[in-house]
Design a protein around this motif. Sequence first.
Motif, short mmCIF file in Angstrom:
data_model
loop_
_atom_site.label_atom_id
_atom_site.label_comp_id
_atom_site.label_asym_id
_atom_site.label_seq_id
_atom_site.Cartn_x
_atom_site.Cartn_y
_atom_site.Cartn_z
N LEU A 44 16.29 -6.68 -1.34
CA LEU A 44 16.32 -6.00 -2.64
C LEU A 44 14.59 -6.12 -2.87
CD1 LEU A 44 19.09 -5.69 -3.22
CD2 LEU A 44 18.24 -3.81 -5.10
N GLN A 45 13.33 -5.59 -2.72
CA GLN A 45 12.31 -6.01 -3.62
C GLN A 45 11.64 -4.41 -5.00
OE1 GLN A 45 9.07 -5.78 -0.06
NE2 GLN A 45 11.52 -5.64 1.38
N LEU A 46 11.04 -5.69 -5.49
CA LEU A 46 10.41 -5.10 -6.06
C LEU A 46 9.53 -4.36 -6.37
CD1 LEU A 46 11.24 -4.61 -9.72
CD2 LEU A 46 9.47 -6.32 -10.43
N LEU A 47 9.60 -2.94 -6.86
CA LEU A 47 8.35 -1.17 -6.94
C LEU A 47 7.73 -1.45 -7.92
CD1 LEU A 47 10.05 1.40 -5.14
CD2 LEU A 47 8.29 -0.01 -4.74
N LEU A 48 8.51 -1.67 -8.95
CA LEU A 48 7.98 -1.59 -10.13
C LEU A 48 8.64 -1.55 -11.60
CD1 LEU A 48 8.87 1.04 -11.16
CD2 LEU A 48 6.65 1.65 -9.89
N LYS A 49 7.84 -2.12 -12.80
CA LYS A 49 8.26 -2.22 -13.63
C LYS A 49 8.92 -1.89 -15.15
CE LYS A 49 6.92 -7.48 -13.25
NZ LYS A 49 7.01 -8.48 -13.46
#
Lengths: 113, 118
Positions: A44-49
Amino acid sequence: AQSVSQHNHHVILSEAASLELGCNYSYGGTVNLFWYVQYPGQHLQLLLKYFSGDPLVKGIKGFEAEFIKSKFSFNLRKPSVQWSDTAEYFCAVADFGNEKLTFGTGTRLTIIP
Amino acid sequence: DTAVSQTPKYLVTQMGNDKSIKCEQNLGHDTMYWYKQDSKKFLKIMFSYNNKELIINETVPNRFSPKSPDKAHLNLHINSLELGDSAVYFCASSNAGTFSHTRNTEAFFGQGTRLTVV
Protein backbone atom coordinates in the motif's frame (compact mmCIF):
# COMPACT_ATOMS: atom_id res chain seq x y z
CA ALA A 1 -16.30 1.34 16.66
CA GLN A 2 -15.35 3.12 13.49
CA SER A 3 -16.30 1.48 10.21
CA VAL A 4 -15.51 2.51 6.67
CA SER A 5 -17.65 1.76 3.63
CA GLN A 6 -16.56 1.71 0.04
CA HIS A 7 -19.65 0.96 -1.97
CA ASN A 8 -17.95 0.47 -5.32
CA HIS A 9 -16.34 -2.96 -5.25
CA HIS A 10 -15.15 -3.02 -8.83
CA VAL A 11 -15.08 -0.10 -11.22
CA ILE A 12 -14.19 -0.46 -14.88
CA LEU A 13 -13.44 2.63 -16.92
CA SER A 14 -11.91 3.53 -20.24
CA GLU A 15 -8.81 5.66 -20.38
CA ALA A 16 -9.50 9.40 -20.11
CA ALA A 17 -12.76 8.82 -18.26
CA SER A 18 -13.38 10.66 -15.02
CA LEU A 19 -13.27 8.77 -11.74
CA GLU A 20 -15.04 9.09 -8.45
CA LEU A 21 -14.75 6.45 -5.75
CA GLY A 22 -16.98 6.69 -2.71
CA CYS A 23 -15.89 6.44 0.92
CA ASN A 24 -18.09 6.88 3.98
CA TYR A 25 -17.23 6.42 7.62
CA SER A 26 -19.48 5.86 10.59
CA TYR A 27 -18.07 7.71 13.60
CA GLY A 28 -18.84 11.41 13.54
CA GLY A 29 -16.05 12.74 15.71
CA THR A 30 -12.78 14.29 14.64
CA VAL A 31 -11.07 12.09 12.10
CA ASN A 32 -8.00 11.85 9.94
CA LEU A 33 -8.70 10.49 6.46
CA PHE A 34 -6.52 8.68 3.94
CA TRP A 35 -6.61 7.08 0.54
CA TYR A 36 -4.12 4.32 -0.15
CA VAL A 37 -3.44 2.58 -3.46
CA GLN A 38 -2.20 -0.97 -3.95
CA TYR A 39 -0.85 -1.73 -7.41
CA PRO A 40 -0.89 -5.40 -8.43
CA GLY A 41 1.57 -7.37 -6.33
CA GLN A 42 2.75 -4.34 -4.40
CA HIS A 43 2.30 -2.82 -0.97
CA LEU A 44 0.00 0.00 0.00
CA GLN A 45 1.13 3.50 -0.87
CA LEU A 46 -0.39 6.73 0.33
CA LEU A 47 -2.24 8.74 -2.33
CA LEU A 48 -3.42 11.59 -0.16
CA LYS A 49 -4.53 12.50 3.34
CA TYR A 50 -6.68 14.98 5.19
CA PHE A 51 -5.87 16.27 8.65
CA SER A 52 -7.33 19.74 8.87
CA GLY A 53 -7.92 22.88 6.86
CA ASP A 54 -9.06 22.90 3.25
CA PRO A 55 -11.43 19.95 2.80
CA LEU A 56 -10.30 19.51 -0.81
CA VAL A 57 -6.96 17.77 -0.74
CA LYS A 58 -4.71 17.01 -3.64
CA GLY A 59 -2.49 13.97 -3.78
CA ILE A 60 -0.05 12.32 -6.10
CA LYS A 61 -0.71 11.34 -9.72
CA GLY A 62 -3.52 13.83 -10.21
CA PHE A 63 -5.82 12.43 -7.54
CA GLU A 64 -7.85 14.58 -5.18
CA ALA A 65 -10.41 13.95 -2.48
CA GLU A 66 -13.04 16.04 -0.78
CA PHE A 67 -13.92 15.77 2.88
CA ILE A 68 -17.60 16.50 3.48
CA LYS A 69 -18.10 16.35 7.23
CA SER A 70 -21.90 16.54 7.09
CA LYS A 71 -21.99 13.46 4.87
CA PHE A 72 -19.18 11.57 6.64
CA SER A 73 -17.61 11.18 3.23
CA PHE A 74 -14.17 11.40 1.67
CA ASN A 75 -14.59 10.59 -2.01
CA LEU A 76 -11.62 10.16 -4.31
CA ARG A 77 -11.61 11.78 -7.73
CA LYS A 78 -9.47 12.02 -10.81
CA PRO A 79 -10.58 13.93 -13.93
CA SER A 80 -8.90 11.67 -16.47
CA VAL A 81 -7.70 8.17 -15.61
CA GLN A 82 -4.84 6.31 -17.21
CA TRP A 83 -4.23 2.62 -17.75
CA SER A 84 -1.53 2.78 -15.07
CA ASP A 85 -4.18 3.69 -12.49
CA THR A 86 -5.38 0.09 -12.51
CA ALA A 87 -5.09 -0.92 -8.86
CA GLU A 88 -6.95 -1.50 -5.63
CA TYR A 89 -7.90 1.66 -3.75
CA PHE A 90 -8.45 1.76 0.00
CA CYS A 91 -10.02 4.48 2.06
CA ALA A 92 -8.87 4.62 5.69
CA VAL A 93 -9.94 6.54 8.75
CA ALA A 94 -8.16 7.21 12.02
CA ASP A 95 -10.13 8.62 14.91
CA PHE A 96 -8.61 11.55 16.72
CA GLY A 97 -6.43 10.36 19.59
CA ASN A 98 -6.45 6.76 18.38
CA GLU A 99 -3.61 4.69 16.96
CA LYS A 100 -5.90 2.54 14.90
CA LEU A 101 -6.25 3.01 11.16
CA THR A 102 -9.49 1.44 9.94
CA PHE A 103 -9.66 0.48 6.29
CA GLY A 104 -12.59 0.14 3.93
CA THR A 105 -13.02 -3.04 1.92
CA GLY A 106 -11.30 -1.55 -1.10
CA THR A 107 -12.36 -0.75 -4.65
CA ARG A 108 -10.77 -2.53 -7.56
CA LEU A 109 -10.25 -0.12 -10.45
CA THR A 110 -9.68 -1.53 -13.91
CA ILE A 111 -8.80 0.86 -16.71
CA ILE A 112 -9.33 -0.35 -20.24
CA PRO A 113 -6.87 1.09 -22.78
CA ASP B 1 16.68 2.02 1.17
CA THR B 2 13.47 0.29 2.18
CA ALA B 3 11.50 2.09 4.88
CA VAL B 4 9.48 -0.88 6.17
CA SER B 5 10.82 -4.30 5.29
CA GLN B 6 9.27 -7.68 5.93
CA THR B 7 10.74 -11.13 5.59
CA PRO B 8 9.96 -13.48 4.08
CA LYS B 9 7.96 -12.22 1.13
CA TYR B 10 6.41 -15.62 0.55
CA LEU B 11 5.85 -18.38 3.05
CA VAL B 12 4.33 -21.76 2.28
CA THR B 13 3.94 -24.15 5.17
CA GLN B 14 1.91 -27.09 6.39
CA MET B 15 -0.92 -26.99 8.87
CA GLY B 16 0.20 -27.28 12.44
CA ASN B 17 3.59 -25.68 11.91
CA ASP B 18 4.88 -22.63 13.78
CA LYS B 19 6.26 -19.75 11.75
CA SER B 20 7.48 -16.19 12.21
CA ILE B 21 7.37 -13.10 10.04
CA LYS B 22 9.86 -10.35 10.72
CA CYS B 23 9.39 -6.63 10.27
CA GLU B 24 11.84 -3.79 10.56
CA GLN B 25 11.45 -0.07 9.95
CA ASN B 26 14.24 2.45 9.54
CA LEU B 27 12.05 5.54 9.77
CA GLY B 28 12.53 6.16 13.47
CA HIS B 29 8.80 5.67 14.08
CA ASP B 30 7.41 4.85 17.49
CA THR B 31 4.35 2.94 16.36
CA MET B 32 4.19 -0.30 14.40
CA TYR B 33 1.27 -2.41 13.24
CA TRP B 34 0.35 -5.77 11.80
CA TYR B 35 -2.52 -5.97 9.33
CA LYS B 36 -4.04 -9.05 7.73
CA GLN B 37 -5.38 -8.87 4.16
CA ASP B 38 -7.67 -11.73 3.26
CA SER B 39 -8.46 -13.19 -0.16
CA LYS B 40 -11.09 -10.51 -0.71
CA LYS B 41 -8.47 -7.79 -0.13
CA PHE B 42 -10.07 -6.77 3.16
CA LEU B 43 -7.48 -5.18 5.47
CA LYS B 44 -7.92 -5.65 9.19
CA ILE B 45 -5.67 -4.49 11.97
CA MET B 46 -4.32 -7.21 14.23
CA PHE B 47 -1.89 -5.48 16.59
CA SER B 48 -0.33 -2.13 17.24
CA TYR B 49 2.76 -1.41 19.32
CA ASN B 50 3.90 1.99 20.50
CA ASN B 51 7.49 2.13 21.70
CA LYS B 52 7.57 -1.62 22.31
CA GLU B 53 4.29 -1.64 24.22
CA LEU B 54 1.14 -3.33 22.98
CA ILE B 55 -1.53 -0.72 22.26
CA ILE B 56 -4.07 -2.49 20.09
CA ASN B 57 -4.89 -6.17 20.23
CA GLU B 58 -7.90 -6.92 18.08
CA THR B 59 -9.81 -10.17 18.28
CA VAL B 60 -7.02 -12.38 17.08
CA PRO B 61 -6.48 -16.03 18.10
CA ASN B 62 -3.92 -16.60 20.83
CA ARG B 63 -1.88 -18.52 18.30
CA PHE B 64 -0.75 -15.14 17.00
CA SER B 65 1.84 -13.45 19.19
CA PRO B 66 3.60 -10.23 18.30
CA LYS B 67 7.01 -9.50 19.71
CA SER B 68 8.77 -6.15 19.70
CA PRO B 69 12.41 -6.41 20.80
CA ASP B 70 12.88 -2.70 20.12
CA LYS B 71 10.82 0.04 18.56
CA ALA B 72 12.27 -0.61 15.10
CA HIS B 73 11.13 -4.23 15.02
CA LEU B 74 7.78 -5.93 15.32
CA ASN B 75 7.77 -9.64 14.59
CA LEU B 76 4.73 -11.86 14.28
CA HIS B 77 4.86 -15.44 15.49
CA ILE B 78 2.09 -17.86 14.59
CA ASN B 79 1.65 -21.20 16.32
CA SER B 80 -0.23 -24.22 15.03
CA LEU B 81 -0.98 -22.72 11.64
CA GLU B 82 -4.43 -23.34 10.16
CA LEU B 83 -5.73 -23.17 6.60
CA GLY B 84 -7.67 -20.02 7.46
CA ASP B 85 -4.46 -18.22 8.33
CA SER B 86 -3.60 -18.04 4.65
CA ALA B 87 -3.50 -14.36 3.78
CA VAL B 88 -1.15 -11.49 3.10
CA TYR B 89 0.23 -9.96 6.28
CA PHE B 90 1.34 -6.34 6.17
CA CYS B 91 3.54 -4.61 8.66
CA ALA B 92 3.30 -0.85 8.96
CA SER B 93 4.73 1.99 11.00
CA SER B 94 3.79 5.58 11.74
CA ASN B 95 5.47 8.53 13.38
CA ALA B 96 2.78 9.33 15.89
CA GLY B 97 1.55 7.48 18.92
CA THR B 98 -1.90 8.59 17.97
CA PHE B 99 -3.35 10.13 14.86
CA SER B 100 -4.30 13.72 15.50
CA HIS B 101 -4.69 17.05 13.83
CA THR B 102 -1.50 18.31 15.38
CA ARG B 103 0.67 15.73 13.69
CA ASN B 104 0.97 15.36 9.96
CA THR B 105 1.52 11.67 9.86
CA GLU B 106 0.70 8.60 7.87
CA ALA B 107 1.29 4.87 8.03
CA PHE B 108 4.02 3.37 5.85
CA PHE B 109 3.50 -0.23 4.79
CA GLY B 110 5.85 -3.06 4.09
CA GLN B 111 5.59 -5.13 0.92
CA GLY B 112 3.61 -7.83 2.64
CA THR B 113 4.18 -11.49 3.37
CA ARG B 114 1.99 -13.92 1.48
CA LEU B 115 1.38 -16.84 3.81
CA THR B 116 -0.07 -20.02 2.32
CA VAL B 117 -0.98 -22.85 4.65
CA VAL B 118 -1.42 -26.21 2.97
